[in-house]
Scaffold this active site. Structure first.
Site, short mmCIF file in Angstrom:
data_model
loop_
_atom_site.label_atom_id
_atom_site.label_comp_id
_atom_site.label_asym_id
_atom_site.label_seq_id
_atom_site.Cartn_x
_atom_site.Cartn_y
_atom_site.Cartn_z
N SER A 332 12.02 23.48 4.99
CA SER A 332 12.64 24.04 3.80
C SER A 332 12.17 23.27 2.56
O SER A 332 10.96 23.15 2.33
CB SER A 332 14.17 24.02 3.95
OG SER A 332 14.78 24.81 2.96
N ASP A 423 12.41 34.77 8.18
CA ASP A 423 13.06 33.83 7.29
C ASP A 423 13.65 34.57 6.10
O ASP A 423 12.94 35.27 5.38
CB ASP A 423 12.04 32.79 6.82
CG ASP A 423 12.63 31.70 5.95
OD1 ASP A 423 13.84 31.74 5.67
OD2 ASP A 423 11.88 30.78 5.56
N HIS A 457 15.08 30.75 9.32
CA HIS A 457 14.67 29.64 8.44
C HIS A 457 14.75 28.27 9.12
O HIS A 457 13.78 27.52 9.10
CB HIS A 457 15.54 29.65 7.19
CG HIS A 457 15.11 28.67 6.14
ND1 HIS A 457 13.88 28.74 5.51
CD2 HIS A 457 15.74 27.58 5.61
CE1 HIS A 457 13.78 27.75 4.63
NE2 HIS A 457 14.89 27.04 4.68
#
Length: 509
Positions: A332, A423, A457
């Site tokens: 991330s 994602d 994600h």
């Protein structure tokens, strides 16, 4: 009409129900966790088993497991096979041995280690519900369940037996673990204390098929698996070196070992689970804090890449690190920081970028007192909020200006891009494609990519439960992360050894 004296197999009529499909009776009692009153033995759903049972004979090409049970019953003297089969069978007696749950390789294991779950002592073809549950360090409850059918010997092996319903279906040896769901919505499982305590995973087996809220108070058997994050001999050392704040993990042995920095998503604090688990596999790792931890700045406009350079130098010079360079792994926001490290710091020889952006997201980035990136902005008005209160933030961030992309063509090391194709935090698939396109335009081939359909994600180490949605710091509410539980969990399990292989290959050259 066929002669009943022939030696061909005789079949039980299809309407004959399995003995284990009977309805159970009993008085009402309080359920274990749901707090609702339910009559004991009332299944979630009752399905008639349409099964043909065959008596084996010479020349039979198939032998259903149930036939072994039927053949063990005494034959009535003077009766034919067909007349015998039409007699009502007694309900199969439970085996004399007690029901037990066996966990292999042992009741204690590392969190990223597969666990084999077996049950013995059941009745033949007994319907059972398997349940798993644990509590995190904040006493938040996570639980899962699945419906199974014992074999003709009264055994159940989750490595071979398919789940018929529940939190997952099909043969999923670790399904009870990766499908753990939070009792409090939008809670993500995070382990902070990786050194002194494990996560205690409880496995239980119940008679009959039930929903999670309808389970009887008393299981047939239970067992507990202590899932640790550090194996014996791994050292955990807090780091306070200059500006650098983090935790160092050193594997047992003389070393030196390949060195890797882990940089997590922007949640503040110092998550150590990824670094500690990686150290178990022969890496000296530094879990690096960079925001809202101890004396690190809380109100940040631009991150200073010089801080990360200090961390690289600290790890590179450690006597337990092999050198000449080190690796870095981020997810991330941590992924774009790792991409920046690879672009500007030549000692970063291996970079693992998990669902990252091609520029500095949200915050700006400075290096040597110069602004490297003004930060990828966002537009709150593009956020869509579902009736459940979960935000869809896929369109939150603005389009990346190519002039603001990290100069990844300057990277001297090798970059592994990891993409969850579903994602929903942002378009990781697009970002990775743009980064690879830029590298190719500069004649560079120092990259690899792993792309996972159905993955969201937060691609964590294997067997971390799938997180559908949790709190997002920018929008200040739960946000959807994308993916589905089965594909996402399969991706985590596939990715983890491949990341280790990549780091070993590059850092041991």
């Amino acid at each position: 009409m066929q002669n009943t004296n022939t030696k061909k197999s005789c079949c039980v009529p299809r309407e004959w129900p399995c003995a284990q499909s009977r309805w159970k009776t009993g008085r009402s009692q309080q359920m274990r966790e749901g707090g609702t009153s339910q009559r004991v033995g009332e299944p979630l759903q009752q399905t008639k088993l349409q099964t043909v049972w065959a008596i084996p004979h010479s020349g039979c090409q198939s032998l259903p497991l149930v036939s072994m049970f039927l053949c063990s019953l005494p034959r009535v003297a003077g009766s034919s096979s067909r007349s015998f089969l039409r007699r009502p069978l007694p309900l199969p007696h439970r085996a004399a041995m007690a029901v037990s749950v066996q966990l292999q390789p042992s009741p204690d294991s590392l969190f990223d280690q597969p666990l084999r779950v077996r049950v013995s002592g059941l009745a033949p073809l007994q319907q059972v519900t398997m349940k798993a549950w644990l509590r995190d360090e904040k006493e938040q409850l996570f639980r899962s369940s699945a419906l199974y059918l014992a074999d003709a010997r009264g055994h159940l092996d989750l490595a071979h037996s398919p789940a018929l319903g529940g939190h997952y279906t099909g043969t999923q040896p670790m399904g009870l673990v990766w499908s753990l769901s939070p009792h409090t919505p939008f809670t993500r499982l995070v382990k902070r204390d990786v050194a002194s305590s494990p996560l205690s995973l409880h496995i239980e087996v119940f008679d009959g098929h039930w929903s999670l809220e309808q389970l009887p108070h008393q299981p047939l058997a239970t067992s507990t698996n202590q899932r640790w994050f550090m194996k014996k001999g791994v050292s955990r050392i807090p780091v306070r070196d200059g500006r650098v704040r983090g935790t160092l993990f050193i594997p047992p042995g003389n070393g030196p070992f390949p060195g890797v920095i882990t940089v997590n998503e922007i949640q503040g604090g110092l998550p150590e689970s990824r670094a500690s688990l990686l150290a178990n596999h022969g890496f000296t790792t530094l879990a690096l804090a960079y925001w809202r931890y101890e004396d690190l700045p809380e109100d940040v406009i631009n991150f200073d890449l010089g801080y990360f350079k200090e961390a690289v130098n600290f790890l590179k010079q450690h006597p337990k690190v092999k050198g000449p360079g080190i690796g870095a792994m981020g997810i991330s926001k941590g992924a774009d920081l790792v991409l920046s490290m690879a672009s500007f710091l030549p000692d970063v020889l291996a970079a693992v970028v998990i669902n990252g952006c091609t520029t500095s997201a949200i915050f700006g980035l400075c290096f040597n007192n110069k602004l490297v990136s003004a930060g990828l902005g966002y537009t709150i008005s593009r956020v869509q909020i579902a009736d459940s209160g979960v935000a869809d933030i896929f369109e939150l961030v603005n389009e990346v200006n190519k002039d603001c992309m990290m100069p990844i063509e300057n990277a001297e090391g090798t970059i592994l891009f990891v993409v969850g194709e579903d994602d929903k935090n942002w378009n990781s698939r697009f970002f990775a494609a743009e980064a690879i396109k830029r590298l190719k335009e500069h004649g560079k081939d120092n990259f690899e990519i792993l792309s996972y359909p159905g993955a969201g994600h937060f691609l964590d180490p294997p067997f971390f439960p799938f997180c559908y949605a949790s709190y997002h710091m920018v929008v200040g509410m739960p946000a959807r992360w994308g993916g589905n539980a089965k594909d996402h969990s399969s991706a985590q399990e596939d990715l983890w050894p491949k990341v280790q292989e990549f780091l070993q290959k590059v850092l041991n050259q």
